[in-house]
Design an enzyme around this catalytic site. Structure first.
Site, PDB file in Angstrom:
ATOM      1  N   CYS B  79      48.942  16.575  -6.961  1.00 26.83           N
ATOM      2  CA  CYS B  79      49.727  17.891  -6.043  1.00 26.83           C
ATOM      3  C   CYS B  79      50.759  18.380  -6.798  1.00 26.83           C
ATOM      4  O   CYS B  79      50.845  18.950  -7.722  1.00 26.83           O
ATOM      5  CB  CYS B  79      49.827  17.424  -4.718  1.00 26.83           C
ATOM      6  SG  CYS B  79      50.174  18.776  -3.753  1.00 26.83           S
ATOM      7  N   ARG B 135      48.907  21.562   1.627  1.00 29.09           N
ATOM      8  CA  ARG B 135      49.711  22.679   1.137  1.00 29.09           C
ATOM      9  C   ARG B 135      49.481  22.655  -0.403  1.00 29.09           C
ATOM     10  O   ARG B 135      50.522  22.828  -1.280  1.00 29.09           O
ATOM     11  CB  ARG B 135      51.263  22.546   1.127  1.00 29.09           C
ATOM     12  CG  ARG B 135      51.694  22.817   2.556  1.00 29.09           C
ATOM     13  CD  ARG B 135      53.119  22.782   2.970  1.00 29.09           C
ATOM     14  NE  ARG B 135      53.959  24.209   2.884  1.00 29.09           N
ATOM     15  CZ  ARG B 135      54.698  24.593   1.820  1.00 29.09           C
ATOM     16  NH1 ARG B 135      54.644  23.569   0.878  1.00 29.09           N
ATOM     17  NH2 ARG B 135      55.113  25.582   2.008  1.00 29.09           N
ATOM     18  N   HIS B 169      45.240  14.398  -2.984  1.00 32.63           N
ATOM     19  CA  HIS B 169      46.084  13.116  -2.888  1.00 32.63           C
ATOM     20  C   HIS B 169      45.267  11.844  -2.696  1.00 32.63           C
ATOM     21  O   HIS B 169      44.949  11.582  -1.264  1.00 32.63           O
ATOM     22  CB  HIS B 169      46.999  13.316  -1.734  1.00 32.63           C
ATOM     23  CG  HIS B 169      47.949  14.300  -1.671  1.00 32.63           C
ATOM     24  ND1 HIS B 169      49.338  14.029  -2.125  1.00 32.63           N
ATOM     25  CD2 HIS B 169      48.073  15.525  -1.184  1.00 32.63           C
ATOM     26  CE1 HIS B 169      50.186  15.129  -2.285  1.00 32.63           C
ATOM     27  NE2 HIS B 169      49.431  16.158  -1.489  1.00 32.63           N
ATOM     28  N   GLU B 171      46.051   9.034  -3.072  1.00 31.93           N
ATOM     29  CA  GLU B 171      46.921   7.770  -2.478  1.00 31.93           C
ATOM     30  C   GLU B 171      46.945   7.986  -0.964  1.00 31.93           C
ATOM     31  O   GLU B 171      47.093   6.836  -0.360  1.00 31.93           O
ATOM     32  CB  GLU B 171      48.215   8.006  -3.110  1.00 31.93           C
ATOM     33  CG  GLU B 171      49.085   8.953  -2.372  1.00 31.93           C
ATOM     34  CD  GLU B 171      48.972  10.521  -3.063  1.00 31.93           C
ATOM     35  OE1 GLU B 171      47.804  10.558  -3.875  1.00 31.93           O
ATOM     36  OE2 GLU B 171      49.661  11.347  -2.621  1.00 31.93           O
TER      37      GLU B 171
END
Lengths: 296, 188
Positions: B79, B135, B169, B171
């Site tokens: 990101c 976002r 993401h 993670e």
């Protein structure tokens, strides 16, 4: 809870995770928002007036005018948050319609409802709420807050209440973690929260959502103190724009939040910041002047 | 045992650290120049790219990380991290570590209300992985030498030699596909 609501809630918790280790700054104009972004803030809180001025005026404080919020939104690329009055779900609907990134249901504004907080599950928007203790934090999470901030005492430049609230929450979590099942049921009842949520918190040994410190943080040392006490990040309000050199102080507080456990770096960044915000000794405020008791 | 650094100024740091530990590698938080010694790979986490970029420049870590990438150290941006690695940010110049031959657009999907989760098939893994977009930026152009590993209308994961970038993401999920790919295949 439906799957869609649950997924939205997880996404909102995820955004808060990305703010960790960062500083969120109160701003009242596009110009201040630009200063905050330039200083390295991870988000800004769009407000009509900073807490110190709201406190002085003693008038009814409401959600900021959408004009200000949208001007701030177009001035920066970082997430924009804005405050609504406790229980004022219509102000929250308006902020959601404006496409705000996070809504702060805040005791700093004048409460609209003395008994009910907003049912945040009804919203797609993310919510952050203030808390002074574990019960308050978990009740807000039960209502759908995806981020918590300790309340502190906003607009005072005095960190003592922020410290008290964070220490209290930590202590209560350690206590919960030491209890067996029967005791945990009783403690959930005492706190007025669900057993499941308290159990989850005890297992995690931390709040199940991100927790930022707020209220009275005015110096880099204050920010580092809150981080060393276990906050995930900090909110800074009047502390910056009520000081002599907001640019430099904002930058220093951002640095201090990252290098919070490095006293040598903290000494360097605290050097010659100019006059700080005037603080208020809380012993000089009467109970009705304290904002933290609004909302339970 | 491979040592994987996680740039730790701000953002989703601990989530990456946990994944690295789960894979049996050694995580190393990176906040200062000396933290970059003897890393096998480096992860640039999600967070605010403006904030993280500022720290990279002011601490001087920017130049040191760039030299390490040129020398072949593997790096992965998730990101905000992907934005930092991009040679071209739409209407905003370049990332602070401009090594990846792509054009990226920040907050391309909108505000937090437009954040979403989606399962996306990844041919290289022959499996669909859970992708969480917060976002998120969007990769709008990919130059030669950049392999697209996953797409959702536009590329969402790209690899250019030792440089991996994902606009989502991994993670934040319970899966380990992307971390395991980075540690085992990208990090040499």
């Amino acid at each position: 809870m439906s799957e869609i609501v649950n997924e939205r809630y997880e996404l909102n918790k995820n955004l808060a995770q990305m703010l960790k280790g960062g500083v969120i700054m109160d701003v009242t104009s596009p110009k201040e928002a630009e200063i905050a972004e330039k200083a390295g803030a991870v988000a800004v809180m769009a407000l009509q007036k900073v807490p110190a001025d709201l406190r002085k005026e003693g008038k009814v404080a409401r959600m900021a005018d959408p004009k200000i919020i949208l001007e701030i939104k177009s001035a920066v690329s970082i997430p924009v948050m804005a405050k609504v009055r406790i229980g004022h779900f219509v102000e929250a609907q308006i902020l959601e319609a404006l496409g705000i990134d996070y809504i702060d249901e805040s005791e700093v504004l004048t409460p609209a409802d003395e008994e009910h907080h907003i049912d945040k599950w009804k919203f797609k928007a993310a919510f952050v709420c203030g808390a002074r203790d574990l019960g308050e934090a978990l009740r807000r999470i039960q209502e759908g807050a995806s981020m918590i901030r300790t309340k502190g005492e906003a607009g005072t430049g005095n960190v003592v209440e922020a410290v008290r609230h964070l220490r209290r929450i930590n202590k209560q979590i350690s206590y919960a973690a030491s209890l067996n099942e029967d005791e945990l049921y009783a403690y959930a009842k005492e706190l007025g929260v669900s057993y499941e949520l308290l159990k989850k918190t005890a297992e995690l040994k931390r709040l199940p959502v991100v927790n930022f410190a707020a209220g009275g943080i005015a110096t880099p040392a204050d920010a580092a103190l809150m981080m060393q006490l276990g906050a995930d990040g900090v909110f800074v309000g009047s502390g910056i724009f009520k000081s002599k050199n907001p640019e430099k102080r904002a930058r220093a507080i951002v640095m201090a939040t990252t290098y919070y456990n490095d006293p040598k770096i903290l000494a360097e960044i605290s050097y010659d910041l100019g006059e700080e915000m005037e603080g208020i000794d809380l012993r000089n405020l009467s109970e009705h002047e304290l904002l933290q008791f609004r909302g339970n | 045992m491979k040592t994987i650094g996680v740039l730790a100024f701000q953002g989703g740091v601990i989530e990456h650290v946990k994944k690295i530990e789960e894979l049996g590698a050694k995580p190393q938080l990176v906040k200062k120049k000396e933290d970059l010694k003897s890393l096998d790979g480096l992860i640039l986490p999600g967070g605010e790219s403006t904030t993280i970029g500022k720290f990279l420049i002011e601490t001087g870590l920017k130049d040191q990380i760039l030299s390490l990438i040129y020398e072949g150290m593997s790096v992965w941006g998730t990101c905000a991290g992907a934005i930092l690695l991009s040679k071209n940010i739409k209407n905003q110049g370049s990332g602070v570590l401009p090594v990846l031959n792509i054009v990226i657009e920040r907050n391309a999907y909108g505000s937090q209300l437009d954040s979403f989760k989606k399962e996306v098939f990844v041919p290289r893994f022959n499996i669909a992985t859970e992708c969480i977009f917060i976002r998120a930026p969007r990769i709008v152009e990919v130059a030669e030498g950049v392999e697209v590993l996953a797409e959702l209308e536009t590329p969402i994961a790209v690899l250019q030699k030792n440089i991996l970038a994902t606009t989502f993401h991994p993670e934040l999920t319970s899966q380990n596909y992307w971390h395991s790919f980075f540690v085992e295949n990208v990090v040499k």
